[in-house]
Each structure stands twice: as C-alpha cells, then as structure tokens.
Design a protein around this motif. Structure first.
Motif, PDB file in Angstrom:
ATOM      1  N   ARG A 551       0.844  -1.207   0.000  1.00  0.00           N
ATOM      2  CA  ARG A 551       0.000   0.000   0.000  1.00  0.00           C
ATOM      3  C   ARG A 551       0.875   1.251   0.000  1.00  0.00           C
ATOM      4  O   ARG A 551       0.550   2.254  -0.649  1.00  0.00           O
ATOM      5  CB  ARG A 551      -0.929  -0.004   1.222  1.00  0.00           C
ATOM      6  N   SER A 554       1.956   1.821  -3.469  1.00  0.00           N
ATOM      7  CA  SER A 554       0.891   2.436  -4.262  1.00  0.00           C
ATOM      8  C   SER A 554       0.824   3.933  -3.979  1.00  0.00           C
ATOM      9  O   SER A 554       0.655   4.752  -4.889  1.00  0.00           O
ATOM     10  CB  SER A 554      -0.446   1.758  -3.927  1.00  0.00           C
ATOM     11  N   SER A 557       3.761   5.637  -5.662  1.00  0.00           N
ATOM     12  CA  SER A 557       3.641   5.711  -7.120  1.00  0.00           C
ATOM     13  C   SER A 557       2.829   6.921  -7.570  1.00  0.00           C
ATOM     14  O   SER A 557       2.968   7.376  -8.696  1.00  0.00           O
ATOM     15  CB  SER A 557       3.002   4.426  -7.661  1.00  0.00           C
ATOM     16  N   ASP A 591      -5.766   3.848   0.245  1.00  0.00           N
ATOM     17  CA  ASP A 591      -6.214   4.045  -1.137  1.00  0.00           C
ATOM     18  C   ASP A 591      -6.450   5.528  -1.425  1.00  0.00           C
ATOM     19  O   ASP A 591      -6.174   6.016  -2.522  1.00  0.00           O
ATOM     20  CB  ASP A 591      -7.507   3.259  -1.383  1.00  0.00           C
ATOM     21  N   ALA A 594      -3.185   7.189  -1.878  1.00  0.00           N
ATOM     22  CA  ALA A 594      -2.543   6.716  -3.114  1.00  0.00           C
ATOM     23  C   ALA A 594      -3.145   7.402  -4.331  1.00  0.00           C
ATOM     24  O   ALA A 594      -2.437   7.766  -5.270  1.00  0.00           O
ATOM     25  CB  ALA A 594      -2.693   5.205  -3.237  1.00  0.00           C
TER      26      ALA A 594
END
Length: 983
Positions: A551, A554, A557, A591, A594
């Motif tokens: 995670r 992510s 990134s 999330d 991210a």
C-alpha cells in the motif's frame, strides 16, 4: 608480465602444510597415477624435493585442484616444467584467439566454448599453484585472472560479431577485426574493471551499443540483435559443460535492469545516468573499464560519464548515501561483531568492502576537482588519497596491507572448491584448511591475524563514517541493485517480518531505479536509501507487513515528488509510525492517499493531533481555501479537494485515538454541513444567473438520519430534504430564461444533488439520499413549506415521524429554517397512542430484520440489539413523550444525547447506562471500520492492524474478547428494546 621468468620449482620448502595423513595418501596416489603418463611428474615423485611436498600439500588442501589434476594430468607436468608467466600468458592468448577462423572456417560456438573452458581450467590450475607457493602475490593473481577475463569476453564478442556478419545480420567494417568500429562496448565493472578479480569471481559487465555505428542495417533492430547476442555471450561464458565453465556473468549493473534490454543504446545509457543515476552507480563506475568490443568507443563512453561519476564540486552530500549503501550490504555474521568462523571477509565488519568504500567514497567526494583520484584499483586509490593529503600515508599503508591480506584469504576460500564465496568456514577442520593454505601453522595464529586486520579496517572505516552506530539499524543484507534477488537480502526481509520478501525486494528496486516520479531525482533516492533500514524495520514490525508495504508503494507511485516526504520521515519518526499505521490498519485511507496524494499534506501540520476539528476550525480553513475560486466548476473541485483532505485528517485523528468515534461523527457532520452550505450557495448563484429569482423566494436544507443527529462516518451518504417558499403571486422567475416554480426549484434541487454527488476529476462529495422527503421517491424532489406542513400534520406515517426526530436544519434561509423547525416541533409534540406507536416500531424493526438480516455479529447496525435498536428506542421515547406530559426537544441532538434527555425520565437508569455503553462502543467500532475499509468487516480477512485497533477501542485484549463484549451488550440492548417497546 615479469622481467625474470619464475618456475614452480622455485617454491620455498614447507610454504604450506598438508591437511592430514589421510589426505596426503590420497594426494600422493593421484600424483603417482599422473606420473604413469607424465614422465616429469613420475621423476618428481621419486625424489624428496620441496616441490613434491608442496604439490602433495596443495592437493590435500584443495579438492578442486586435485580434481583438475585428475582430469587434465598434463597440467601437472606443465606446472613443474614451464616458466609460469609464459604458460599463463600462453593460455590467455589461446583464449583471446579462439574465435579466429581456421582454414577459412569460423569455429562453432561449441568449439569456442570448449577452447575457453580448457584455457580457463589450465590457467586457474597453474595460477592457484603459483599463488599457494607464494611465487605470485595476490596482486599478480588478481591481475592474471582479470587479463584472462578480458581475453575471454573479447574472444566471445568477436566470435558473436563475426557470426552475425556471416549470417547477414550485421555488416562489419573489418571481419578480421570484428570489434573495431562496431560501436559495441563491453564495460568491466567491479573487480574486473579494477583488474582485481577473485579466484572464483563472477564478472560484472555492462554492454552498450551505438545504433549509428553503421554495422546494423536498420538501427531500430539494434536492441533486438544485440540483446540476443548478449544472451549467447552469457551462455558461452557461464554454461557448465563437461569442460566446466569460464566465468559466471552478471549483467545486472546496467541501467535499470528490470526494464532495459541486456545491451543498452549509448544515448539512452548516458541519459539515464544524467537524469536518474544513483550514487551506488557512481561508485560502481569508478572501476568501469572498457574490456571488450569497440575499445575506442568504450573509452569515449566512459569519458562522457566522468561528470556523472566525479562531480565538479566537493560532494560531501553524497557521503551519507554512500555510507547507507555500505549499510545495505552488511551481513548478519561479521557485522554486529568481529568474528572469524562464519565471518564474511568481503561484506562483513572490517572486511574488503569497507576498504573499497573507504576509498571510493573519498574518490567521489573529491574526484571532480582532483583527477589523480580517478583511479580504478583500490591500492592505487589509497596511495592517491595519501598523496593528495586526504589520508595519511600510515592509513594508506595500513589499509593496503589489510586489503591484500584479506584478498589472499578470499582467494584461498575460493580455491578450496572453486566456489564463489567470501565466508570463512564454520568448522575448525575447514578453517584449518584455509589457514594452512595461507602458510599458518595452526588456526590460532591465523585467527589472531584476521581479527587484528578486521579491527584495523573497522576503526579506520568507522572514523570516516562517524554515524556508523546510528545508521546501522538493520543487520543483514539490504541490497536492491541489479535485477535478481540477493539471497541475503531475502533472508533479512524475512527476519524483519515480511512473508513475501521477493515481492518486497522487487518493489524496492522499482523505487531505486527511479520509475516513480517521487524517486526520479538523485536527492530523493539518496534520502530514500538512507531511510530504507528504518522504513523496512517499521513496516516489518506491523502486522501483515507485506500488504502494508505494498500500500505504501501504491501511495509512493502517485506522489508528484518524494524528497520532501523522505526528508520529513527521516527527521520525524512519528510521521513514519503514522504512515505505517495507515498502511497496516486502514486500506481505505491508504487508497485515498494513493489516489489523491495531496491529502497527505495536512499530515505535515505539527498541530494536527492537538487541534480538534470543530466547526469553526473547519469553516475558517474552508473560507480560505475557497477564496481563489472564480468559477462554478472551480468551486466544486475545491470543495472536493477540501473534503478529501479534511475527511482524511479527521480519520487520522480517529485512527490514532486522538479523538473518539462520537467526536469524529460530529466532525464529519460539521464538515458535511459546511460543504452542503457552500454547494447550495454555488448552485443558487448559477440558477439565479440563468433564470433569475422568485419574489420572496427562500430555500433551506433539512438534514435527516445520521446527518441530522451528527453521527456521519467517513463513508456516510447524506439524507436531505430541500424546502422552499415564495410569494403566492409569483408564478415565474425574473431572469432571462424564466421558469415556473415547480421547474425552478426542481432544477435547483437536481443541480444541488449533482453538485454533491456528480464525479469530477476530484471525485465526489457525497452520495445523496432524498427518500425521506414527503411521499418519498414518488413525491417532488423539492418541497414547499406549506406542503411539508400539511403532509406532516395529515399524511405522515409513524416511521416518517420517527425519522423526523432526527431532522435538523443544515443551511439556507434563516426564516424558512425557523418555520421548518416549528413544523417539526409541532408534528412531534402531538400526544400519540403509545400502544399503536409501540406496535408500529416493533413491526418496522421486524420488517428490517426480515428484509435485511445481519451478516454476522460485526454488522453493528443490523444485529438484534445493535444500533438500529438503540436509535428506535430513542425515537420511540421522543414520539410518546408528549402523551406522558413530557416536552423535551431533542432535534439537533445526537442519539446518545437524545437517549439521555428522555431516558432520565422514562426508563430505569441502569438500562439507560447500558444503552449508552452499547451506543458508545458500537459507534466507536462502526466509525473505525467505516474509516479503514470498504465493505463489511471480516475478522479473518481484515488487516491485522485494524483488528488490533478495534480491540484497543473496545478495551479488550484481543478480537475474541471484543466479540464477546459486542454479544453481551447487544443481548442486553435487545432485552431493553423489548421492555421499552412492549405491547
């Protein structure tokens, strides 16, 4: 290579000792057997000369030499009769020329492979004997090995180029000299580049080519042609056949090996090093040397790399990064303490790598301004540093002596069985073998010499890197260079707590090669390298470390830049702890950051945990954030950005326990109120600009459900009713495009729903539910206040009045809001038939239970005795209170406050206390679950960090204990529900 020829017969008496009597008998038998076919060997064995004793001892100490002597007995004859330099140079020349046509026939690949293996075995055998006999020094051994590697690679390259020319894939400028002008460049790296190869070294090479050299018919095909060629090169050199192998060959030091071909276009390579090259690659290219292929092109390529390797100014900034590379390759044994048995003489504390890094670091720092420091060989680098007054001559001499002694040890370790290892044996018997090969009489004196050497190196290295103790936070390999997994690194990752170390290593290599924007800058990668041990330690200590790390990957990134984050984490351990907690406990939050990294910015506020997210706090920040907005779409986007960040920050406070679930519910609701208010204002401006206004027109928003009772969660939708009014004689709006009242307020409501729930580039604000308006989905989306009053007085059902107990005015015209509040108060103040209300409440609860049964005990809303039961109890008491002579207005209160207000008058205090305890726990758990995950909670599938957080929230030792507490309280609530809402 030497002015005076040397012979093995010059070996000194008793230079090495044999391992044991048993081994002496075995070695003697082998040599006598060889003597049957080799007369000079038979003659030697019949005498009692130092050379005989030496040969017997050598074959007792090295199973590899004994096996080679058995396979190629002529080598023993050659060793005792020929000048060593002549023989070694002959085998090197034989390897270099094995590609050449014979009788106009090009040798096959198999023939080239056989020739190279025969030459390597012969050279290795003779060189080992010369080394063991102290006829050659470790320096000379390394130089002969390196020269042979140059020859072998050059021959293989020439063979491959010529074969490609013959097949029509290439057009060589001169087939008699295939490499010349080819533009194909092989750079030797590491010990090969420095002409310091170990006895059983791998060779590290990097291959570049010039697409415009003119030998490839179509330059676009260069990558494929040379890529295929390099795969054949590796096969030629390292495939084991009946004749052995030449060199294990490693191409992983090329730029970004995970995503680049085996042969890299020169321009792409230069661009990579200029933009994304890392400090470890700078250090590696100090030793870079053109060894094969187009040597002139190779030298030019290296010349162009000089500004990358040696920066113009004194580069002290890179010292921490270089040191962190050393820290990444420390091994467990021999790093934490000086040892002998099991110590890694290359990578361990006080080992060869520390001497190399001692030199290379200072070369990188000062080499840009001092060209004499740009030397490939470690000994020469130490000497140059002393001459430049960077170190004293005493230090240079100490480290040079230590370097060659440890290289001698390394050679002996590898000569035993021709294995590429640097680790001293664990057993006394095997350690004695190495000690005897070095000329020691027993292991004690050898161990003493080793420890003294390690400590000298350790002391000098530690003084160069004063932060050694602070930085060496992880023991074990942490190597993320190259393309393949480092076995030691996988062990380290496993010991740190990762279950899929190969996946984690692959992810980290992605970071180091700058494939994300956050890690593209040199500075960001340097900070990340320095941070890596603490980062891995922190994630490794979390439950399900692999998931948490992925995670984080992510998140990384999506970051536009990384240097600020890495610097902050490095200086703020609490921030790293917070990131780990998010990644290990809250996939939903992970999330969010991210996909929308900007929400992370708020975490950098040092006052984050200290300040409560009150309405005033949020309103002030929203006002500032919206100020620059000029257009409707800009307002909507800014509202979404603000909402995402503030929801995230409220969630962080909840996750860390800085606020509890009730405070979080209030904060999420206050945020929603402000967002709805600003959305309504923006929509009204748009509607009025297009369609004008109505005389006496007023609009207000009523919040229902959890919005009305200040109990929203991170994932809640909002229940709204839009109320409006206007003068009775106003039939049409006064704008350029007038609308009648129904269409006007319908359009305004639809625009508001879209403003809140339509997805934009920045996401959505809320899902909107308007089913609680009069007549539900069948009624108009906007309700005039008169119709609302009439409906509540004459048509509303019990369940609608129950919903009304949580109604609250959110925003809009104040006078209309007051009227609406009066309608609600009037509707709820009517005395009702308690028995009918009780019956309706029970019927509704039974219907919900039938149509929406709970999934399991963790469905805290729907379980018998869960949140719905508690809410229904509070709503029931509000509806029947007037019939009991009570007048308590609970609208605008939370469910807990409403329970208290009515419960103090209408139920036993023990029951009230039980309800409040259950409500507090269920609210806390619900808030955390909705914050951390999407979908239902599963004890088995939930992140371990979330399970721990929930257990802590319930003040329970583990999740089983918490489950028991939920069951106990829900059972008690259901009993109270039946008692309160009785027939």
């Amino acid at each position: 290579m030497a002015e005076t020829a040397r012979y093995l017969k010059d070996v000194a008496a008793d230079v090495i000792r044999p391992l044991s009597q048993t081994e002496i008998k075995a070695a003697t038998a082998v040599l006598k057997d060889i003597g049957k076919s080799e007369p000079m060997v038979a003659e030697l064995m019949a005498a009692d000369a130092p050379l005989k004793r030496f040969l017997v001892a050598a074959l007792t100490l090295s199973p590899y030499l004994r096996e080679t002597a058995t396979i190629a007995p002529h080598l023993v004859e050659s060793a005792i009769t020929e000048p060593l330099e002549v023989a070694l140079e002959g085998w090197t020349a034989s390897a270099r020329d094995c590609w050449r046509p014979i009788d106009n026939r090009i040798p096959s690949e198999t023939e080239v492979m056989t020739s190279l293996r025969t030459a390597k075995r012969s050279l290795a055998f003779l060189l080992a004997l010369a080394d063991l006999g102290r006829i050659f020094s470790a320096r000379e051994t390394a130089r002969y090995l390196s020269a042979f590697a140059d020859a072998a690679v050059s021959a293989a390259i020439d063979h491959l180029l010529l074969a490609a020319h013959e097949s029509g894939k290439l057009r060589l400028k001169d087939p008699a000299q295939p490499s010349e002008g080819s533009g194909l460049v092989v750079i030797g790296m590491g010990k090969l580049g420095g002409q310091e190869l170990n006895y059983s070294s791998d060779i590290d090479i990097v291959v570049f080519f010039d697409p415009d050299s003119g030998i490839v018919p179509d330059p676009i095909d260069g990558t494929e042609i040379y890529g295929r060629m390099m795969r054949r090169l590796v096969r030629i050199l390292q495939e084991r056949t009946a004749d052995g192998y030449v060199f294990r060959t490693d191409l992983r030091l090329r730029p970004d090996p995970g995503s680049t071909p085996l042969a890299v276009p020169m321009e792409a390579g230069l661009l990579y090093y200029e933009s994304r090259g890392q400090n470890w690659e700078r250090a590696a290219f100090i030793k870079g040397r053109a060894i094969a292929g187009d040597l002139a092109a190779g030298e030019e390529f290296l010349r162009q790399l000089v500004p990358f390797v040696f920066r113009k100014y004194l580069d002290y900034a890179s010292i921490a990064d270089i040191h962190s590379i050393k820290r990444q390759i420390h091994v467990h044994k021999g790093h934490g303490a000086i040892a002998v048995k099991g110590h890694d003489v290359k990578l361990g504390r006080g080992g060869i790598r520390e001497i190399e890094f001692f030199a290379q670091t200072q070369q990188l720092i000062a080499g840009g301004r001092m060209p004499p420091l740009r030397t490939r060989r470690t000994e020469e680098a130490l000497k140059a540093l002393a001459e430049a007054n960077w170190i004293t001559p005493e230090i240079a001499d100490e480290l040079t002596d230590a370097y060659w002694f440890l290289r001698d040890v390394e050679h002996r370790i590898q000569m035993v069985r021709d294995e590429q290892t640097h680790i001293l044996p664990e057993t006394e018997a095997e350690l004695k073998r190495v000690a005897f090969m070095l000329g020691f009489a027993e292991t004690a004196s050898f161990s003493e010499m080793l420890e003294r050497t390690f400590r000298i190196v350790e002391r000098r290295y530690a003084r160069l890197f004063e932060q050694e103790a602070k930085l060496s936070g992880v023991e074990g390999n942490l190597v993320f260079t190259g393309e393949q997994d480092d076995p030691g690194t996988l062990k380290t990752l496993t010991s740190l707590g990762f279950e899929r170390p190969s996946d984690i290593a692959r992810v980290i290599r992605t970071w180091h090669y700058g494939r994300y924007r956050a890690t593209q800058s040199v500075e960001a990668r340097e900070r990340l390298t320095e941070l890596m041990p603490e980062l891995l330690k922190a994630f490794g200590q979390s439950s399900r470390a692999d998931e948490a790390m992925l995670r984080f990957d992510s998140f990384l990134s999506g970051l536009p830049a990384g240097i600020q984050l890495f610097s902050l984490i490095g200086n703020n351990p609490n921030l790293l702890s917070l990131i780990v907690r998010i990644m290990s406990s809250a996939p939903r939050l992970a999330d969010i950051i991210a996909s929308r990294p900007h929400v992370f910015d708020g975490m950098l506020d040092p006052a984050l945990m200290a300040e409560l997210p009150t309405r005033d706090y949020l309103a002030e920040r929203l006002k500032t954030f919206l100020a620059p907005a000029r257009h409707y779409e800009d307002v909507l986007d800014r509202l979404r950005i603000f909402a995402a960040e503030q929801r995230f920050l409220i969630g962080i406070r909840l996750l860390t326990g800085a606020i509890d679930g009730a405070v979080a519910g209030r904060a999420f609701t206050d945020l929603a109120d402000l967002l709805i208010e600003q959305s309504l204002a923006a929509v009204q401006r748009e509607i009025e600009a297009a369609h004008g206004r109505f005389a006496g027109g007023r609009v207000a928003i009523m919040g229902m459900g959890k919005l009305g009772s200040f109990e929203l969660t991170a994932a809640s939708d909002v229940d709204l009713i839009l109320l409006y009014d206007h003068q009775d004689d106003a039939y049409e709006s006064d704008g350029e495009k007038p609308l009648d009242t129904t269409r006007y307020y319908t359009r305004l409501t639809q625009r508001l729903i879209a403003a809140l729930s339509a997805p934009t580039a920045e996401g959505v604000l809320f899902e909107v539910d308007m089913r609680l308006r009069p007549s539900g989905n069948k009624g108009p989306v906007a309700t005039r206040i008169k119709a609302f009053r009439k409906y509540q007085q004459e048509e509303a059902w019990t369940w609608e009045h129950m919903a009304l107990t949580r109604a609250r005015m959110v925003c809009g015209d104040e006078s209309l809001a007051e009227e609406a509040c009066a309608v609600v108060a009037d509707a709820l103040s009517q005395p009702r038939d308690e028995e009918k209300i009780a019956s309706d409440v029970r019927e509704m609860r039974e219907l919900i239970e039938k149509e929406k049964p709970p999934r399991d005990i963790w469905d805290l809303k729907l379980i018998p005795g869960g949140l719905i039961d508690i809410e229904f109890i509070a709503q029931y008491m509000r509806l029947v209170a007037p019939a009991r002579g009570l007048s308590i207005d609970t609208n605008g209160m939370s469910t807990g406050d409403a329970l208290t207000a009515h419960g103090q008058e209408m139920m036993p205090q023990d029951d009230l206390a039980t309800l409040r305890e259950a409500l507090a726990l269920f609210t806390e758990l619900s808030q955390i679950i909705r914050l951390c995950i999407d979908g239902p909670f599963s004890r088995k599938e939930a992140p371990a960090g979330l399970v721990e957080r929930l257990s802590r929230a319930g003040d329970c030792p583990d999740i089983r204990g918490l489950e028991g507490e939920v069951k106990r309280l829900s059972k008690a609530v259901r009993a109270i529900f039946r008692k309160v809402v009785s027939s």
